[in-house]
Design a protein around this motif. Structure first.
Motif, PDB file in Angstrom:
ATOM      1  N   LEU A   1       6.490  11.857   2.709  1.00 41.34           N
ATOM      2  CA  LEU A   1       6.675  10.515   3.266  1.00 41.34           C
ATOM      3  C   LEU A   1       7.693  10.492   4.399  1.00 41.34           C
ATOM      4  O   LEU A   1       7.679   9.562   5.217  1.00 41.34           O
ATOM      5  N   ARG A   2       8.575  11.487   4.458  1.00 41.44           N
ATOM      6  CA  ARG A   2       9.555  11.529   5.540  1.00 41.44           C
ATOM      7  C   ARG A   2       9.002  12.126   6.821  1.00 41.44           C
ATOM      8  O   ARG A   2       9.671  12.123   7.857  1.00 41.44           O
ATOM      9  N   LEU A   3       7.784  12.651   6.778  1.00 38.33           N
ATOM     10  CA  LEU A   3       7.177  13.203   7.988  1.00 38.33           C
ATOM     11  C   LEU A   3       6.926  12.087   9.000  1.00 38.33           C
ATOM     12  O   LEU A   3       6.570  10.964   8.624  1.00 38.33           O
ATOM     13  N   PRO A   4       7.075  12.371  10.290  1.00 36.49           N
ATOM     14  CA  PRO A   4       6.834  11.337  11.322  1.00 36.49           C
ATOM     15  C   PRO A   4       5.338  11.139  11.549  1.00 36.49           C
ATOM     16  O   PRO A   4       4.764  11.607  12.528  1.00 36.49           O
ATOM     17  N   SER A   5       4.697  10.423  10.635  1.00 37.62           N
ATOM     18  CA  SER A   5       3.237  10.352  10.633  1.00 37.62           C
ATOM     19  C   SER A   5       2.681   8.950  10.823  1.00 37.62           C
ATOM     20  O   SER A   5       1.458   8.775  10.820  1.00 37.62           O
ATOM     21  N   ARG A   6       3.546   7.945  11.003  1.00 34.41           N
ATOM     22  CA  ARG A   6       3.050   6.569  10.996  1.00 34.41           C
ATOM     23  C   ARG A   6       2.060   6.308  12.131  1.00 34.41           C
ATOM     24  O   ARG A   6       0.989   5.744  11.916  1.00 34.41           O
TER      25      ARG A   6
ATOM     26  N   ARG B   1       0.832  -1.190   0.000  1.00 40.02           N
ATOM     27  CA  ARG B   1       0.000   0.000   0.000  1.00 40.02           C
ATOM     28  C   ARG B   1       0.871   1.246   0.000  1.00 40.02           C
ATOM     29  O   ARG B   1       1.948   1.271   0.599  1.00 40.02           O
ATOM     30  N   ASP B   2       0.419   2.282  -0.627  1.00 39.07           N
ATOM     31  CA  ASP B   2       1.169   3.521  -0.720  1.00 39.07           C
ATOM     32  C   ASP B   2       0.785   4.422   0.453  1.00 39.07           C
ATOM     33  O   ASP B   2      -0.325   4.960   0.479  1.00 39.07           O
ATOM     34  N   PRO B   3       1.671   4.643   1.421  1.00 41.06           N
ATOM     35  CA  PRO B   3       1.311   5.486   2.569  1.00 41.06           C
ATOM     36  C   PRO B   3       1.083   6.936   2.184  1.00 41.06           C
ATOM     37  O   PRO B   3       0.435   7.683   2.926  1.00 41.06           O
ATOM     38  N   PHE B   4       1.604   7.357   1.044  1.00 39.17           N
ATOM     39  CA  PHE B   4       1.359   8.725   0.567  1.00 39.17           C
ATOM     40  C   PHE B   4      -0.129   8.994   0.417  1.00 39.17           C
ATOM     41  O   PHE B   4      -0.618  10.077   0.773  1.00 39.17           O
ATOM     42  N   LEU B   5      -0.881   8.022  -0.064  1.00 36.93           N
ATOM     43  CA  LEU B   5      -2.322   8.188  -0.228  1.00 36.93           C
ATOM     44  C   LEU B   5      -3.019   8.280   1.121  1.00 36.93           C
ATOM     45  O   LEU B   5      -3.960   9.065   1.305  1.00 36.93           O
ATOM     46  N   ASP B   6      -2.577   7.471   2.077  1.00 41.39           N
ATOM     47  CA  ASP B   6      -3.133   7.557   3.426  1.00 41.39           C
ATOM     48  C   ASP B   6      -2.926   8.951   4.002  1.00 41.39           C
ATOM     49  O   ASP B   6      -3.828   9.530   4.608  1.00 41.39           O
TER      50      ASP B   6
ATOM     51  N   LEU C   1      -1.216   8.140  11.555  1.00 39.82           N
ATOM     52  CA  LEU C   1      -2.015   7.499  10.518  1.00 39.82           C
ATOM     53  C   LEU C   1      -2.696   6.245  11.041  1.00 39.82           C
ATOM     54  O   LEU C   1      -3.866   5.987  10.736  1.00 39.82           O
ATOM     55  N   ALA C   2      -1.971   5.459  11.832  1.00 42.13           N
ATOM     56  CA  ALA C   2      -2.547   4.235  12.368  1.00 42.13           C
ATOM     57  C   ALA C   2      -3.747   4.528  13.251  1.00 42.13           C
ATOM     58  O   ALA C   2      -4.717   3.758  13.278  1.00 42.13           O
ATOM     59  N   TRP C   3      -3.701   5.661  13.959  1.00 41.48           N
ATOM     60  CA  TRP C   3      -4.836   6.029  14.808  1.00 41.48           C
ATOM     61  C   TRP C   3      -5.961   6.667  13.998  1.00 41.48           C
ATOM     62  O   TRP C   3      -7.142   6.375  14.205  1.00 41.48           O
ATOM     63  N   ALA C   4      -5.614   7.562  13.072  1.00 47.10           N
ATOM     64  CA  ALA C   4      -6.620   8.378  12.401  1.00 47.10           C
ATOM     65  C   ALA C   4      -7.337   7.656  11.273  1.00 47.10           C
ATOM     66  O   ALA C   4      -8.539   7.894  11.048  1.00 47.10           O
ATOM     67  N   ALA C   5      -6.646   6.796  10.533  1.00 44.33           N
ATOM     68  CA  ALA C   5      -7.247   6.185   9.345  1.00 44.33           C
ATOM     69  C   ALA C   5      -8.549   5.448   9.639  1.00 44.33           C
ATOM     70  O   ALA C   5      -9.528   5.617   8.901  1.00 44.33           O
ATOM     71  N   PRO C   6      -8.649   4.638  10.718  1.00 46.22           N
ATOM     72  CA  PRO C   6      -9.917   3.941  10.959  1.00 46.22           C
ATOM     73  C   PRO C   6     -11.025   4.836  11.509  1.00 46.22           C
ATOM     74  O   PRO C   6     -12.140   4.362  11.712  1.00 46.22           O
ATOM     75  N   ARG C   7     -10.722   6.119  11.737  1.00 41.70           N
ATOM     76  CA  ARG C   7     -11.713   7.049  12.288  1.00 41.70           C
ATOM     77  C   ARG C   7     -12.019   8.198  11.341  1.00 41.70           C
ATOM     78  O   ARG C   7     -12.737   9.130  11.702  1.00 41.70           O
ATOM     79  N   MET C   8     -11.489   8.124  10.136  1.00 42.80           N
ATOM     80  CA  MET C   8     -11.555   9.239   9.198  1.00 42.80           C
ATOM     81  C   MET C   8     -12.990   9.591   8.824  1.00 42.80           C
ATOM     82  O   MET C   8     -13.413  10.747   8.882  1.00 42.80           O
ATOM     83  N   MET C   9     -13.783   8.585   8.440  1.00 47.48           N
ATOM     84  CA  MET C   9     -15.164   8.831   8.059  1.00 47.48           C
ATOM     85  C   MET C   9     -15.992   9.300   9.255  1.00 47.48           C
ATOM     86  O   MET C   9     -16.845  10.190   9.128  1.00 47.48           O
TER      87      MET C   9
END
Length: 423
Positions: free
Chosen positions: A279-284, A16-21, A287-295
């Motif tokens: 992609l070099r931003l410290p966002s992992r 998966r491309d984390p840039f899209l996330d 993202l793991a927290w926010a992605a399942p709560r985005m909607m």
């Protein structure tokens, strides 16, 4: 229909491309931040007035960055291309699964907002502020209604993408040009709503080019996009703001115009140009927290705003300070903190609905799946227009969405592991 059944020929990416996330989470976060920041609110004892801080002279330039819906459609297009390319099932089953993930989180929103206005009216809450909140909660669903069009068209548009590549978004952009010419020459604004298809699908199609590694020269795309937008605003009938402002004669969003499409192309080019730095931003972890709560955040951030407004503005009689002033900046952290406190439990309660439950499944067909898309889309459109204000329309709209979901349960793909937003 033969084109619709085709799959993209290139092999999908191995991971998966984390840039899209990042783009999708950033986009939704900025939507929430903007909606919480821009209201200018007051209550005179009978009516709630709603202004917009971005109407301050000269501030409209912020919207060329803060209006991030083009980036969300671009990231969604790339994610749809990747997901469809990986799906072992056929087009109808892929679409049925996408519909369920899109529509299922709406059910708890409807379960709260269908009875809530009636209950609050019975408790003596003033009618006009309550109706304003109920209508605006539904109006935000415009994005889901339009995105549903893009998702439904994805199998067909991917076939066109494989045959014609960059000529597809170019053709859609040409359709947007002709639509705006017809709109402004005829003076019939309704003609402009054809650009709901042309503008947003053109940006969505750029996501296909990115997913297949064919989005070349992003710097040139950024320069041409923003340059064209500047020329359109300077010499055309387009306002500078990329969001609709109170009292403005023309909006670049309702209906969408060439100007918002040009800004969208510029945003996409700039984002892809900066991809490696992003992609070099410290966002992992974020993202793991926010992605399942985005909607959930998108659907419930406006109810949180109305709850705080009801207490602070309507109940206590406080007014929003003048935008940009000392009091406005000093009070913003408190305002944002109150809104976050209200949204936090909503995220905890309702984020579970982002993953639809598993039901029994049948054989997917284009007939049942497209019927499901029409029912869900019709319900979303009705809620966009009428909101959740008391009446028959929101009840019928939610019934239409539920019927569409039922059809997807008859013809949906087998339940699989949780899919991250960019899959």
């Amino acid at each position: 229909m033969t084109v619709m059944l085709e799959r993209p020929r290139p092999a999908p990416p191995a991971s998966r491309d984390p840039f899209l996330d990042i783009l999708r989470v950033f986009g939704m976060a900025l939507v929430v931040l903007q909606h919480w920041t821009i209201p200018v609110l007051g209550y005179d004892g009978a009516r709630l007035t709603t202004g917009n801080a971005l109407a301050t002279p000269g501030v409209w330039v912020v919207t060329w960055v803060s209006q991030v819906m083009p980036l969300v459609f671009f990231a969604g297009g790339a994610a749809n291309a990747i997901s469809f390319g990986r799906s072992p099932a056929g087009g109808p089953r892929w679409l049925a699964g996408r519909l369920r993930r899109l529509a299922w989180p709406l059910l708890p929103l409807a379960a709260v907002w269908i009875p809530l206005p009636h209950l609050l009216l019975a408790l003596g809450v003033p009618e006009q502020p309550l109706e304003t909140g109920a209508r605006l909660t539904g109006q935000l669903l415009w994005f889901l209604a339009v995105y549903l069009i893009a998702v439904t068209a994805t199998p067909y548009l991917l076939g066109l993408h494989e045959r014609y590549g960059a000529r597809v978004p170019a053709a859609l952009a040409a359709g947007a040009v002709l639509t705006d010419v017809a709109r402004f020459m005829s003076g019939i604004d309704a003609v402009g709503y054809l650009n709901v298809v042309f503008v947003w699908l053109a940006v969505h199609q750029l996501g296909f080019l990115y997913a297949s590694g064919r989005l070349a020269r992003p710097g040139l795309l950024a320069a041409c996009g923003y340059g064209a937008a500047a020329l359109l605003v300077a010499f055309g009938p387009y306002p500078g703001s990329m969001i609709g402002l109170p009292g403005a004669e023309t909006s670049n969003m309702a209906p969408p115009t060439l100007a918002i499409m040009a800004v969208g192309f510029g945003q996409v080019g700039l984002a892809v140009l900066l991809r490696e730095r992003i992609l070099r931003l410290p966002s992992r972890r974020l993202l793991a927290w926010a992605a399942p709560r985005m909607m959930t955040a998108y659907l419930w951030h406006m109810p949180a705003l109305f709850a705080v407004t009801g207490v602070v503005v309507v109940g206590l009689g406080a007014r929003t300070p003048e935008p940009g002033g000392v009091l406005w900046f000093a009070g913003w952290p408190l305002w944002f903190g109150l809104l976050s406190l209200v949204l936090w439990p909503l995220l905890r309660w309702f984020a579970r609905y982002e993953e639809p439950p598993a039901f029994g499944y049948g054989v997917a067909t284009w007939g049942t799946t497209l019927a499901a898309a029409a029912l869900v889309g019709g319900g979303l459109l009705a809620l966009t227009v009428a909101g959740f204000a008391p009446g028959a329309v929101p009840v019928l709209a939610v019934a239409s969405i539920a019927a569409g979901l039922w059809l997807t349960s008859v013809s949906a793909p087998q339940p699989a592991r949780h899919l991250a937003p960019a899959e």
